[in-house]
Design a protein around this motif. Structure first.
Motif, PDB file in Angstrom:
ATOM      1  N   LYS A 136     -15.121  -6.211  -2.736  1.00 14.61           N
ATOM      2  CA  LYS A 136     -14.495  -5.064  -3.109  1.00 14.61           C
ATOM      3  C   LYS A 136     -14.162  -4.745  -1.176  1.00 14.61           C
ATOM      4  O   LYS A 136     -14.955  -5.085  -0.293  1.00 14.61           O
ATOM      5  N   ILE A 137     -12.747  -4.266  -1.268  1.00 14.08           N
ATOM      6  CA  ILE A 137     -12.184  -4.006  -0.222  1.00 14.08           C
ATOM      7  C   ILE A 137     -12.345  -2.749   0.180  1.00 14.08           C
ATOM      8  O   ILE A 137     -11.124  -1.875  -1.580  1.00 14.08           O
ATOM      9  N   TYR A 138     -12.004  -1.276   0.175  1.00 12.14           N
ATOM     10  CA  TYR A 138     -12.214   0.007   0.276  1.00 12.14           C
ATOM     11  C   TYR A 138     -11.315   0.659   1.850  1.00 12.14           C
ATOM     12  O   TYR A 138     -11.098   0.245   2.546  1.00 12.14           O
ATOM     13  N   TYR A 161      -9.103  -3.191  -3.608  1.00 10.67           N
ATOM     14  CA  TYR A 161      -8.521  -4.599  -3.700  1.00 10.67           C
ATOM     15  C   TYR A 161      -9.992  -4.764  -3.969  1.00 10.67           C
ATOM     16  O   TYR A 161     -10.864  -4.408  -3.840  1.00 10.67           O
ATOM     17  N   THR A 162      -9.709  -6.210  -4.106  1.00  9.80           N
ATOM     18  CA  THR A 162     -10.716  -6.782  -4.198  1.00  9.80           C
ATOM     19  C   THR A 162     -10.184  -8.507  -3.606  1.00  9.80           C
ATOM     20  O   THR A 162      -9.098  -9.105  -3.951  1.00  9.80           O
ATOM     21  N   ILE A 180     -18.421  -1.828   7.921  1.00 11.61           N
ATOM     22  CA  ILE A 180     -17.278  -0.429   8.321  1.00 11.61           C
ATOM     23  C   ILE A 180     -16.408  -0.604   9.668  1.00 11.61           C
ATOM     24  O   ILE A 180     -16.871  -1.592  10.345  1.00 11.61           O
ATOM     25  N   ILE A 181     -14.724  -0.792   9.067  1.00 18.16           N
ATOM     26  CA  ILE A 181     -13.810  -1.541  10.148  1.00 18.16           C
ATOM     27  C   ILE A 181     -13.072   0.457  10.254  1.00 18.16           C
ATOM     28  O   ILE A 181     -12.284   0.291   9.419  1.00 18.16           O
ATOM     29  N   ALA A 182     -12.959   0.737  11.478  1.00 10.06           N
ATOM     30  CA  ALA A 182     -12.441   1.685  11.447  1.00 10.06           C
ATOM     31  C   ALA A 182     -11.217   1.625  12.737  1.00 10.06           C
ATOM     32  O   ALA A 182     -11.558   1.060  13.660  1.00 10.06           O
ATOM     33  N   GLY A 221     -19.144  -3.746  -0.674  1.00 11.59           N
ATOM     34  CA  GLY A 221     -17.755  -3.878  -0.425  1.00 11.59           C
ATOM     35  C   GLY A 221     -17.388  -3.506   1.917  1.00 11.59           C
ATOM     36  O   GLY A 221     -18.537  -3.282   2.296  1.00 11.59           O
ATOM     37  N   ILE A 222     -15.957  -3.888   2.417  1.00 11.00           N
ATOM     38  CA  ILE A 222     -16.068  -3.829   3.077  1.00 11.00           C
ATOM     39  C   ILE A 222     -15.042  -2.432   3.061  1.00 11.00           C
ATOM     40  O   ILE A 222     -13.973  -2.366   2.542  1.00 11.00           O
ATOM     41  N   CYS A 223     -15.019  -1.998   4.340  1.00  9.66           N
ATOM     42  CA  CYS A 223     -14.402  -0.699   4.635  1.00  9.66           C
ATOM     43  C   CYS A 223     -13.570  -0.752   5.790  1.00  9.66           C
ATOM     44  O   CYS A 223     -13.720  -0.547   6.814  1.00  9.66           O
ATOM     45  N   PHE A 224     -11.846   0.054   5.410  1.00  3.72           N
ATOM     46  CA  PHE A 224     -10.905  -0.413   5.863  1.00  3.72           C
ATOM     47  C   PHE A 224     -10.688   1.335   6.695  1.00  3.72           C
ATOM     48  O   PHE A 224     -10.401   1.854   5.388  1.00  3.72           O
TER      49      PHE A 224
END
Length: 143
Positions: free
Chosen positions: A72-74, A65-66, A26-28, A100-103
């Motif tokens: 997976k990038i969300y 995105y991938t 999680i990247i906030a 996945g990674i969440c931005f």
């Protein structure tokens, strides 16, 4: 970690952030409208090898995105949510606690749902071309 960035060195900044991400999911991101949150995420996704056109999910709430390695990038934008129940309704847990990674843009709208170990990036406007970034591994209100 605090540093300044411009559009000319945003690729270098994106690579530094990717190194800082390590095992974070999680990247906030925090910052005023027009501070450059989407621009920063776009560059990070590019550096991660995403081939899709990275745009703000303001109206769709989430874009996917991938990365070059298949991760997976969300990309979330919570600017338009009216209540935290909207986030529950679309099943945020599947994304936040998946592989996945969440931005997340407008993270302050869902602060109570963010894991304590989320990577937090505060984007502050210094002037028309310079942004100050503060990166933290812990929750910091208004750094």
């Amino acid at each position: 970690m605090t540093f300044e960035t411009t559009l000319e060195n945003i690729g270098d900044v994106a690579r530094k952030i990717i190194q800082k991400i390590e095992n974070k999911r999680i990247i906030a991101l925090y910052g005023k409208m027009g501070a450059g949150k989407t621009t920063l995420i776009k560059e990070i996704c590019k550096e991660m090898g995403a081939k899709e056109n990275v745009t703000s999910p303001t109206f769709s709430l989430i874009n996917e995105y991938t990365a070059h390695d298949g991760i997976k990038i969300y990309h979330f934008d919570f600017y338009r949510i009216n209540s935290i129940s909207e986030v529950f309704d679309f099943g945020y847990e599947e994304y936040f606690y998946g592989d996945g990674i969440c931005f997340i843009e407008w993270s302050e709208m869902i602060e109570e749902l963010l894991p304590e170990d989320a990577l937090r990036i505060y984007v502050n406007v210094r002037n028309d071309s310079v942004r100050e970034l503060k990166i933290s591994d812990v929750s910091v209100k208004n750094p």
